[in-house]
Scaffold this motif. Structure first.
Motif, PDB file in Angstrom:
ATOM      1  N   ALA A  14      -7.590  16.691   0.189  1.00  0.00           N
ATOM      2  CA  ALA A  14      -7.156  15.370  -0.277  1.00  0.00           C
ATOM      3  C   ALA A  14      -7.403  14.326   0.806  1.00  0.00           C
ATOM      4  CB  ALA A  14      -5.679  15.399  -0.656  1.00  0.00           C
ATOM      5  N   GLN A  15      -7.294  14.727   2.085  1.00  0.00           N
ATOM      6  CA  GLN A  15      -7.571  13.792   3.165  1.00  0.00           C
ATOM      7  C   GLN A  15      -9.067  13.579   3.332  1.00  0.00           C
ATOM      8  OE1 GLN A  15      -6.056  11.766   5.269  1.00  0.00           O
ATOM      9  NE2 GLN A  15      -4.124  12.135   4.236  1.00  0.00           N
ATOM     10  N   GLY A  16      -9.903  14.434   2.740  1.00  0.00           N
ATOM     11  CA  GLY A  16     -11.353  14.312   2.873  1.00  0.00           C
ATOM     12  C   GLY A  16     -11.878  13.029   2.266  1.00  0.00           C
ATOM     13  N   ARG A  17     -11.374  12.608   1.093  1.00  0.00           N
ATOM     14  CA  ARG A  17     -11.811  11.393   0.408  1.00  0.00           C
ATOM     15  C   ARG A  17     -10.632  10.792  -0.322  1.00  0.00           C
ATOM     16  NH1 ARG A  17     -17.274  12.370  -2.808  1.00  0.00           N
ATOM     17  NH2 ARG A  17     -17.275  10.137  -2.787  1.00  0.00           N
ATOM     18  N   PRO A  18     -10.696   9.508  -0.647  1.00  0.00           N
ATOM     19  CA  PRO A  18      -9.618   8.905  -1.413  1.00  0.00           C
ATOM     20  C   PRO A  18      -9.481   9.560  -2.786  1.00  0.00           C
ATOM     21  CG  PRO A  18     -11.098   7.235  -0.544  1.00  0.00           C
ATOM     22  CD  PRO A  18     -11.705   8.559  -0.255  1.00  0.00           C
ATOM     23  N   ASP A  19      -8.265   9.585  -3.284  1.00  0.00           N
ATOM     24  CA  ASP A  19      -7.980  10.231  -4.566  1.00  0.00           C
ATOM     25  C   ASP A  19      -8.628   9.457  -5.705  1.00  0.00           C
ATOM     26  OD1 ASP A  19      -6.936  11.894  -6.456  1.00  0.00           O
ATOM     27  OD2 ASP A  19      -4.990  10.895  -6.533  1.00  0.00           O
ATOM     28  N   SER A  20      -9.212  10.182  -6.669  1.00  0.00           N
ATOM     29  CA  SER A  20      -9.863   9.518  -7.788  1.00  0.00           C
ATOM     30  C   SER A  20      -8.904   9.308  -8.957  1.00  0.00           C
ATOM     31  CB  SER A  20     -11.089  10.316  -8.244  1.00  0.00           C
ATOM     32  OG  SER A  20     -10.688  11.591  -8.679  1.00  0.00           O
ATOM     33  N   VAL A  35     -16.879   4.862   1.749  1.00  0.00           N
ATOM     34  CA  VAL A  35     -16.953   5.167   0.324  1.00  0.00           C
ATOM     35  C   VAL A  35     -16.691   3.875  -0.449  1.00  0.00           C
ATOM     36  CG1 VAL A  35     -15.895   6.492  -1.547  1.00  0.00           C
ATOM     37  CG2 VAL A  35     -16.151   7.520   0.708  1.00  0.00           C
ATOM     38  N   ILE A  36     -17.477   3.646  -1.487  1.00  0.00           N
ATOM     39  CA  ILE A  36     -17.248   2.517  -2.387  1.00  0.00           C
ATOM     40  C   ILE A  36     -16.427   3.046  -3.559  1.00  0.00           C
ATOM     41  CG2 ILE A  36     -18.334   0.848  -3.941  1.00  0.00           C
ATOM     42  CD1 ILE A  36     -18.892   0.187  -1.090  1.00  0.00           C
ATOM     43  N   ARG A  37     -15.324   2.352  -3.874  1.00  0.00           N
ATOM     44  CA  ARG A  37     -14.444   2.781  -4.952  1.00  0.00           C
ATOM     45  C   ARG A  37     -14.445   1.719  -6.046  1.00  0.00           C
ATOM     46  NH1 ARG A  37      -8.037   3.005  -4.084  1.00  0.00           N
ATOM     47  NH2 ARG A  37      -8.406   0.773  -4.154  1.00  0.00           N
ATOM     48  N   LEU A  38     -14.781   2.137  -7.277  1.00  0.00           N
ATOM     49  CA  LEU A  38     -14.771   1.253  -8.432  1.00  0.00           C
ATOM     50  C   LEU A  38     -13.570   1.613  -9.301  1.00  0.00           C
ATOM     51  CD1 LEU A  38     -15.997  -0.799 -10.442  1.00  0.00           C
ATOM     52  CD2 LEU A  38     -17.325   1.094 -11.383  1.00  0.00           C
ATOM     53  N   ASP A  39     -12.724   0.639  -9.552  1.00  0.00           N
ATOM     54  CA  ASP A  39     -11.577   0.816 -10.445  1.00  0.00           C
ATOM     55  C   ASP A  39     -12.088   0.575 -11.862  1.00  0.00           C
ATOM     56  OD1 ASP A  39      -9.265   0.779 -11.907  1.00  0.00           O
ATOM     57  OD2 ASP A  39      -8.152  -0.466 -10.486  1.00  0.00           O
ATOM     58  N   THR A  40     -12.175   1.636 -12.668  1.00  0.00           N
ATOM     59  CA  THR A  40     -12.760   1.516 -14.001  1.00  0.00           C
ATOM     60  C   THR A  40     -11.866   0.751 -14.968  1.00  0.00           C
ATOM     61  OG1 THR A  40     -11.882   3.684 -14.615  1.00  0.00           O
ATOM     62  CG2 THR A  40     -14.136   3.611 -13.769  1.00  0.00           C
ATOM     63  N   SER A  41     -10.583   0.602 -14.666  1.00  0.00           N
ATOM     64  CA  SER A  41      -9.720  -0.137 -15.582  1.00  0.00           C
ATOM     65  C   SER A  41      -9.756  -1.643 -15.312  1.00  0.00           C
ATOM     66  CB  SER A  41      -8.283   0.374 -15.499  1.00  0.00           C
ATOM     67  OG  SER A  41      -7.740   0.101 -14.231  1.00  0.00           O
ATOM     68  N   SER A  42      -9.906  -2.067 -14.048  1.00  0.00           N
ATOM     69  CA  SER A  42      -9.895  -3.497 -13.740  1.00  0.00           C
ATOM     70  C   SER A  42     -11.262  -4.026 -13.301  1.00  0.00           C
ATOM     71  CB  SER A  42      -8.874  -3.794 -12.642  1.00  0.00           C
ATOM     72  OG  SER A  42      -9.317  -3.245 -11.414  1.00  0.00           O
ATOM     73  N   GLY A  43     -12.169  -3.139 -12.892  1.00  0.00           N
ATOM     74  CA  GLY A  43     -13.472  -3.557 -12.408  1.00  0.00           C
ATOM     75  C   GLY A  43     -13.480  -3.934 -10.941  1.00  0.00           C
ATOM     76  N   ALA A  44     -12.362  -3.803 -10.253  1.00  0.00           N
ATOM     77  CA  ALA A  44     -12.280  -4.157  -8.833  1.00  0.00           C
ATOM     78  C   ALA A  44     -13.059  -3.141  -8.001  1.00  0.00           C
ATOM     79  CB  ALA A  44     -10.830  -4.195  -8.384  1.00  0.00           C
ATOM     80  N   VAL A  45     -13.729  -3.636  -6.961  1.00  0.00           N
ATOM     81  CA  VAL A  45     -14.508  -2.788  -6.063  1.00  0.00           C
ATOM     82  C   VAL A  45     -13.875  -2.844  -4.685  1.00  0.00           C
ATOM     83  CG1 VAL A  45     -16.773  -2.404  -5.036  1.00  0.00           C
ATOM     84  CG2 VAL A  45     -16.609  -3.207  -7.382  1.00  0.00           C
ATOM     85  N   SER A  46     -13.752  -1.684  -4.036  1.00  0.00           N
ATOM     86  CA  SER A  46     -13.175  -1.609  -2.697  1.00  0.00           C
ATOM     87  C   SER A  46     -14.059  -0.740  -1.826  1.00  0.00           C
ATOM     88  CB  SER A  46     -11.776  -0.987  -2.747  1.00  0.00           C
ATOM     89  OG  SER A  46     -10.943  -1.706  -3.605  1.00  0.00           O
ATOM     90  N   THR A  47     -13.994  -0.984  -0.515  1.00  0.00           N
ATOM     91  CA  THR A  47     -14.636  -0.094   0.440  1.00  0.00           C
ATOM     92  C   THR A  47     -13.525   0.709   1.099  1.00  0.00           C
ATOM     93  OG1 THR A  47     -14.550  -1.765   2.170  1.00  0.00           O
ATOM     94  CG2 THR A  47     -16.581  -1.616   0.903  1.00  0.00           C
ATOM     95  N   CYS A  48     -13.730   2.007   1.187  1.00  0.00           N
ATOM     96  CA  CYS A  48     -12.714   2.895   1.752  1.00  0.00           C
ATOM     97  C   CYS A  48     -13.324   3.637   2.941  1.00  0.00           C
ATOM     98  CB  CYS A  48     -12.247   3.908   0.713  1.00  0.00           C
ATOM     99  SG  CYS A  48     -11.572   3.151  -0.779  1.00  0.00           S
ATOM    100  N   ALA A  49     -12.523   3.804   3.988  1.00  0.00           N
ATOM    101  CA  ALA A  49     -12.972   4.520   5.179  1.00  0.00           C
ATOM    102  C   ALA A  49     -11.786   5.246   5.785  1.00  0.00           C
ATOM    103  CB  ALA A  49     -13.585   3.559   6.188  1.00  0.00           C
ATOM    104  N   ASP A  50     -12.084   6.359   6.433  1.00  0.00           N
ATOM    105  CA  ASP A  50     -11.050   7.125   7.118  1.00  0.00           C
ATOM    106  C   ASP A  50     -10.829   6.494   8.485  1.00  0.00           C
ATOM    107  OD1 ASP A  50      -9.235   8.958   7.979  1.00  0.00           O
ATOM    108  OD2 ASP A  50     -10.654  10.621   8.120  1.00  0.00           O
TER     109      ASP A  50
END
Length: 155
Positions: A14-20, A35-50
């Motif tokens: 679970a610490q390897g990548r953000p939870d989907s 990692v680029i994260r796309l929120d399929t319900s709102s369309g918001a895009v985020s960049t995630c990093a450890d």
């Protein structure tokens, strides 16, 4: 004991990548563990990093929202200007619905004789050019002489 080991492995993965989160997010790896994260319900895009102490996600600025805001502002301003123009009434001087005829400024008029006049340089201008050429030639000959002496090993 086996349950504790399974929980530890599950926590490490679970610490390897953000939870989907049940398919709500779509993750795409980019570079350097980002990692680029796309929120399929709102369309918001985020960049995630450890960040070392866990994953941190930051929202990517939405340029579309800024564009939509600007379009809305321009539409409102356009409506306001149209209302001001309509308030002035139809008696605006010089206004016509017909397109103006195109005029070609470079096209010669038939009744005007065209003469091409090129001013000639003065004697002073010619003397300046000759002086420049003479100086350039002297420098070129001097350079060639130095190169020749250098090639012969005399320097």
């Amino acid at each position: 004991m086996v349950l504790v080991a399974a929980a530890a492995i599950r926590g490490a993965s679970a610490q390897g990548r953000p939870d989907s989160e049940n398919g709500r997010y779509v993750l795409s790896a980019v570079v350097d563990g980002v990692v680029i994260r796309l929120d399929t319900s709102s369309g918001a895009v985020s960049t995630c990093a450890d960040k070392g102490s866990g994953w941190a996600c930051y929202a990517v600025p939405d340029e579309r929202a800024a564009l939509d805001t600007e379009i809305g502002r321009l539409q409102k301003e356009n409506g306001s200007l149209r209302a001001q123009l309509a308030a002035r009434g139809p008696d605006v001087a010089g206004k016509t619905e017909e397109a103006l005829p195109k005029q070609d400024a470079l096209k010669p008029k038939p009744d005007v004789e065209r003469k091409l006049e090129i001013p000639l340089p003065s004697d002073r201008d010619i003397d300046r050019v000759m002086s420049f050429v003479e100086n350039a030639w002297r420098k070129l000959v001097d350079l060639a002489g130095r190169l020749q002496r250098d090639a012969d090993g005399k320097i």
